[in-house]
Design a protein around this motif. Structure first.
Motif, PDB file in Angstrom:
ATOM      1  N   LYS A 205       0.842  -1.194   0.000  1.00  6.33           N
ATOM      2  CA  LYS A 205       0.000   0.000   0.000  1.00  6.33           C
ATOM      3  C   LYS A 205       0.875   1.241   0.000  1.00  6.33           C
ATOM      4  O   LYS A 205       1.890   1.296   0.700  1.00  6.33           O
ATOM      5  N   GLU A 206       0.476   2.229  -0.793  1.00  8.74           N
ATOM      6  CA  GLU A 206       1.192   3.495  -0.856  1.00  8.74           C
ATOM      7  C   GLU A 206       0.242   4.624  -0.470  1.00  8.74           C
ATOM      8  O   GLU A 206      -0.828   4.769  -1.047  1.00  8.74           O
ATOM      9  N   ILE A 207       0.639   5.405   0.521  1.00  5.36           N
ATOM     10  CA  ILE A 207      -0.177   6.527   0.990  1.00  5.36           C
ATOM     11  C   ILE A 207       0.522   7.825   0.590  1.00  5.36           C
ATOM     12  O   ILE A 207       1.632   8.108   1.045  1.00  5.36           O
ATOM     13  N   LYS A 374       1.265  -4.999  10.178  1.00  5.44           N
ATOM     14  CA  LYS A 374       0.013  -4.255  10.211  1.00  5.44           C
ATOM     15  C   LYS A 374      -1.129  -5.191   9.833  1.00  5.44           C
ATOM     16  O   LYS A 374      -0.924  -6.158   9.086  1.00  5.44           O
ATOM     17  N   PRO A 375      -2.347  -4.924  10.330  1.00  7.71           N
ATOM     18  CA  PRO A 375      -3.476  -5.810  10.008  1.00  7.71           C
ATOM     19  C   PRO A 375      -3.800  -5.783   8.510  1.00  7.71           C
ATOM     20  O   PRO A 375      -3.513  -4.800   7.812  1.00  7.71           O
ATOM     21  N   VAL A 376      -4.417  -6.846   8.033  1.00 10.06           N
ATOM     22  CA  VAL A 376      -4.753  -6.964   6.611  1.00 10.06           C
ATOM     23  C   VAL A 376      -5.665  -5.832   6.169  1.00 10.06           C
ATOM     24  O   VAL A 376      -5.548  -5.304   5.057  1.00 10.06           O
ATOM     25  N   ASN A 377      -6.587  -5.419   7.032  1.00  5.32           N
ATOM     26  CA  ASN A 377      -7.530  -4.353   6.670  1.00  5.32           C
ATOM     27  C   ASN A 377      -6.818  -3.033   6.370  1.00  5.32           C
ATOM     28  O   ASN A 377      -7.341  -2.193   5.632  1.00  5.32           O
ATOM     29  N   PHE A 378      -5.637  -2.842   6.946  1.00  8.52           N
ATOM     30  CA  PHE A 378      -4.876  -1.623   6.669  1.00  8.52           C
ATOM     31  C   PHE A 378      -4.561  -1.514   5.181  1.00  8.52           C
ATOM     32  O   PHE A 378      -4.615  -0.430   4.597  1.00  8.52           O
ATOM     33  N   TYR A 379      -4.241  -2.640   4.551  1.00 12.42           N
ATOM     34  CA  TYR A 379      -3.875  -2.626   3.140  1.00 12.42           C
ATOM     35  C   TYR A 379      -5.089  -2.532   2.221  1.00 12.42           C
ATOM     36  O   TYR A 379      -4.973  -2.073   1.086  1.00 12.42           O
ATOM     37  N   LYS A 380      -6.245  -2.971   2.685  1.00  7.17           N
ATOM     38  CA  LYS A 380      -7.418  -3.033   1.813  1.00  7.17           C
ATOM     39  C   LYS A 380      -8.397  -1.882   2.031  1.00  7.17           C
ATOM     40  O   LYS A 380      -9.375  -1.758   1.298  1.00  7.17           O
ATOM     41  N   SER A 381      -8.140  -1.043   3.008  1.00 12.94           N
ATOM     42  CA  SER A 381      -9.055   0.063   3.284  1.00 12.94           C
ATOM     43  C   SER A 381      -8.738   1.263   2.390  1.00 12.94           C
ATOM     44  O   SER A 381      -7.821   1.233   1.585  1.00 12.94           O
ATOM     45  N   GLU A 565     -18.037   0.289  -3.511  1.00 12.69           N
ATOM     46  CA  GLU A 565     -16.743  -0.384  -3.586  1.00 12.69           C
ATOM     47  C   GLU A 565     -16.151  -0.444  -2.172  1.00 12.69           C
ATOM     48  O   GLU A 565     -15.287   0.352  -1.812  1.00 12.69           O
ATOM     49  N   PRO A 566     -16.598  -1.402  -1.361  1.00 10.05           N
ATOM     50  CA  PRO A 566     -16.132  -1.450   0.038  1.00 10.05           C
ATOM     51  C   PRO A 566     -14.655  -1.804   0.168  1.00 10.05           C
ATOM     52  O   PRO A 566     -14.001  -1.392   1.124  1.00 10.05           O
ATOM     53  N   LEU A 567     -14.144  -2.609  -0.776  1.00 15.29           N
ATOM     54  CA  LEU A 567     -12.732  -2.936  -0.831  1.00 15.29           C
ATOM     55  C   LEU A 567     -12.199  -2.526  -2.196  1.00 15.29           C
ATOM     56  O   LEU A 567     -12.921  -2.571  -3.200  1.00 15.29           O
ATOM     57  N   LYS A 568     -10.936  -2.139  -2.231  1.00 17.07           N
ATOM     58  CA  LYS A 568     -10.362  -1.655  -3.479  1.00 17.07           C
ATOM     59  C   LYS A 568     -10.525  -2.670  -4.593  1.00 17.07           C
ATOM     60  O   LYS A 568     -10.188  -3.848  -4.452  1.00 17.07           O
TER      61      LYS A 568
END
Length: 824
Positions: A205-207, A374-381, A565-568
């Motif tokens: 993930k890139e922020i 980091k939790p998986v949800n961090f990458y998919k949120s 689109e709840p997940l990317k």
């Protein structure tokens, strides 16, 4: 004052003296240019290899006094540099007198006793033990700078009428450190971000923390072009994707099949022993590089690598691609990428002196941290992470975040582009490029188009004119209205369509959409449903078509629904549709028998649709209600469930329908790209022709995705089906091996299409149309094709043969179809 001037002059002189530039050509004793010769400054890692014509250019920011020219089998030359600038050098290499006493590796270098290959094998063994792969998790800061420059600037170029009124831009002309060509910066984009990755779960993930643009931040198509050109790559992978082409990496396990490798030098770099290996392609026309790399002894990690594409690589409008990567050591053993520079020289012609444009991306990495899970949800949120404040960071932010300060020329781009944006001539050029890229003409906050859909022809409407447009305030619009009207000169009727999309929540991309369309359409042109209410198939009004194209329908479609689109890249949609269908031609019927046995010619149907659209690794530009895809080489899984409700809004039929589409482009080990597409579906219930699944034929002279080229419209009718399309693009790999054809840059395509389907007795029984229900249930219908692409760099021609069902009426055994497009 006089002393001040002397100090200033001395400082300026030292700055000039501290820079060394060399360039020229290397030849052998027979005056033949020598490609792939190693040229470097003595006791440094700053070097290049000569190109296919024996030419080189090398520049150092430090003062250098000796240039080394080295090639296996020839005496090394140590050339003293008495001046800061030494261009147009002519260097002659002589064969080594000790040739009979040493082993020379030329041509194929896959011999077991080649030391370069021994080192290469150790790189393969350790590639997953180096860099970010060594850790379970990682995070780092990233700064990226993308720049575009006009190159080969000379006095005649500056006087071109194109630049009339814009002469002030030439105050920023500079010289490339890589090619020695003059260039003029015209665009710059900076982005700062934090990157997080998990090697265990293979998530990344890139922020973005800041983005700065020199004037085109609201042009969605230019930004998509930038993102498409410069995707990420890993030099340790077997293949590197550039411009949608898969180049063989010099560190690939299959590299020995396409490269020659020569060990040329050893040196201590930052206190560690490193080996220098030069590599170059064995054959012309393949997607390969030439260059050299330094590898550390012990860890066998790359310290520095230079890569330049072969001049005759099959890639359009690109004269050169140059990549340079640098790695620094961490904890005395782990080498991490700290700098990645990619430069592309775009040009319509391959001539070295022709004008062109540089596209440059420079990326810096620092502040590495490891094994912080980091939790998986961090990458998919954060599906929609747009933040306008990040696009307007103050200068203080960039001064603190740039890992390398901008040059004076780069700083001037922001000022120059601000002035250019006020220039009418420049704005005209920008608008023209935008029109070609987007298919729309922008007029204030209204886009007219699509302009390439303005004209059409079919047997019912005759010549068709269409005019339409959409609202456009920027690439991140939260709502958009779109509409059109069309007129057929033969049927003397107006048609129209209007739709709207409104984003209710940007974080989850919760969107409401609605629209209505009344038009003439070939409803038998696709299996999977078209989700856009204004969507209309190319088959409905192709300017050129073969056979009878009168089997068209009048459609009045109204649709309203929601999508989220709840997940990317995972989208859910629900809609309610109501449509009326009737034949648009006196020679074509959609008739059916009702329950009383009477023939009905009009169909009224309401339908509830639920769909799931999953597109992993899809990349887009923009955060508004509409987005632009960066490229189309992502997998797609689309599932649709339709429920017909009799009686709702006067609906005629009850039924259930499920449909599935799966598409997944696959890289096939350097032999091009295989793209399989599978479509399947089944209808439960008794329905008439207007609701059946018609295997899509193609009677136009152009290639249509997921349609069967040698099949006629309404030739096969089904209520359950499965279709498979296989297409392989060799990307010129075969033609590159054929002398004479190699220079044409052609690309080869092969493929096969097949479809099986069936139809129930109940659906056959209610058919009152003049279309017989024939399903490909006894045997799979199939056709196969070969194609040649990149003809004149814009045309592809396919020759297709029909494999069976040749006894069907008007069956076409063979045909030629074309498609136009601009591809790298």
């Amino acid at each position: 004052m006089k002393k001040l001037l002397l100090v200033a002059f001395a400082f300026f002189t030292l700055q000039i003296a501290a820079q060394t530039k060399v360039g020229g050509i290397v030849k052998d004793e027979k005056e033949e240019p020598m490609p792939y010769v190693s040229v470097y400054f003595k006791n440094t890692t700053e070097g290049v290899i000569t190109n296919e014509n024996g030419k080189f250019y090398l520049e150092s920011s430090n003062k250098q006094d000796t240039l080394v020219i080295s090639f296996t089998g020839y005496d090394d030359i140590f050339l003293p540099l008495t001046k800061a600038v030494n261009l147009d050098l002519k260097i002659e290499l002589k064969e080594d007198n000790l040739l009979s006493e040493i082993k020379i590796f030329t041509g194929k270098t896959s011999k077991k006793d080649n030391p370069a290959l021994d080192i290469l094998r150790k790189i393969w063994e350790n590639r997953r033990k180096n860099g970010l792969h060594k850790f379970n998790q990682y995070t780092y800061q990233k700064y990226e700078k993308i720049e575009f420059d006009l190159n080969s600037i000379d006095s005649a170029y500056m006087k071109n009428r194109v630049f009339k009124g814009m002469e002030f831009i030439f105050d920023k002309v500079d010289t490339s450190k890589i090619t020695g060509k003059t260039y003029l910066p015209i665009f710059i984009n900076e982005q700062a971000s934090n990157v997080y990755g998990d090697n265990v779960s293979k998530l990344k993930k890139e922020i973005v923390s800041g983005n700065k643009n020199s004037g085109f931040e609201n042009n969605q198509h230019i930004m998509a072009f930038l993102k498409d050109l410069y995707v990420e790559y890993d030099i340790y992978n077997n293949y590197l994707k550039l411009f949608d082409k898969d180049f063989v990496s010099p560190l690939s396990r299959t590299g020995i099949n396409v490269y020659n490798y020569v060990l040329t030098d050893t040196a201590d770099i930052d206190g560690k022993k490193c080996y220098n290996i030069v590599y170059y392609p064995r054959r012309k026309g393949e997607l390969t590089f030439k260059g050299d790399f330094w590898v550390n002894e012990g860890t066998w990690a790359i310290k520095k690598i230079n890569m330049a594409i072969s001049k005759d690589a099959n890639i359009n409008w690109v004269r050169d691609i140059y990549i340079e990567q640098e790695f620094d050591v961490l904890n005395d053993s782990v080498f991490l990428l700290t700098k990645d520079h990619l430069m592309t020289d775009f040009s319509i012609r391959q001539n070295e002196k022709s004008k062109g444009m540089y596209g440059k991306r420079t990326t810096y990495y620092k502040q590495f941290e490891f094994d912080k899970k980091k939790p998986v949800n961090f990458y998919k949120s954060e599906v929609n992470s747009y933040n306008e404040a990040l696009m307007n960071r103050p200068d203080e932010f960039w001064e603190g975040y740039r890992f390398e300060p901008l040059s004076e020329e780069e700083k001037g781009i922001y000022t120059m582009l601000g002035e250019l944006k006020q220039n009418k001539r420049f704005q005209t050029y920008v608008n023209l490029g935008t029109i070609l890229a987007s298919d729309y003409i922008q007029i204030g906050n209204f886009d007219y188009g699509p302009i390439f859909s303005s004209f059409g022809f079919n047997d019912i409407e005759g010549f068709r004119l269409r005019a339409g447009g959409r609202t456009y305030f920027g690439q991140n619009d939260m709502w958009r209205l779109e509409g059109y009207t069309a007129y057929g000169f033969k049927d003397d009727k107006f048609k129209y369509g209007i739709s709207g999309r409104f984003m209710l929540d940007k974080d989850s991309r919760f969107i409401f959409f609605a629209g209505n369309r009344r038009d003439v359409e070939q409803i038998a042109a696709t299996l999977s449903p078209i989700t856009d209410v204004l969507g209309r198939s190319f088959a409905s009004s192709a300017l050129l078509a073969s056979g009878d194209n009168s089997k068209l329908s009048n459609i009045n479609l109204t649709s309203a629904g929601l999508e989220i689109e709840p997940l990317k890249n995972l989208k859910f949609a629900a809609s309610v549709n109501y449509k009326t269908l009737k034949s648009a031609s006196p020679t074509f019927s959609l008739g059916y028998y009702d329950e009383a046995g009477n023939i009905q010619t009009d169909l009224n149907q309401s339908e509830i649709n639920l769909s799931v659209d999953y597109t992993p690794r899809r990349k887009t530009v923009g955060f508004g209600v509409d987005r632009t895809d960066v490229d189309y080489n992502y997998a797609r899984v689309f599932f649709n469930y339709s429920l017909g409700v009799k009686g709702m809004l006067g609906s005629d039929f009850d039924y259930k329908k499920i449909q599935l589409l799966y598409r997944h482009p696959i890289l096939v080990g350097g032999f091009g790209r295989l793209t399989p597409t599978i479509e399947a579906g089944k209808t439960y219930g008794t329905v008439p022709l207007g609701l059946m699944s018609v295997i899509p034929g193609n009677q136009s002279y152009f290639i249509i995705d997921n349609a069967f080229s040698q099949m006629n419209y309404y030739e096969f009718i089904t209520d359950q089906y499965i279709a498979l399309h296989l297409e392989h693009n060799f990307n010129g790999r075969i033609f590159s091996r054929i002398p004479g054809i190699r220079k044409l840059g052609l690309r080869e395509f092969v493929g096969i299409r097949g479809a099986w389907g069936d139809v129930s007795k109940e659906n056959i029984a209610i058919n009152a149309s003049n279309i017989p229900y024939i399903a490909p249930n006894e045997k799979v219908y199939y056709e196969y094709f070969v194609g040649v692409g990149n003809i004149f760099k814009c045309l592809r021609l396919d020759v297709t043969w029909r494999g069976n069902y040749l006894e069907n009426p008007d069956a076409r055994k063979m045909g030629v179809k074309a498609v136009f497009g601009f591809h790298f």
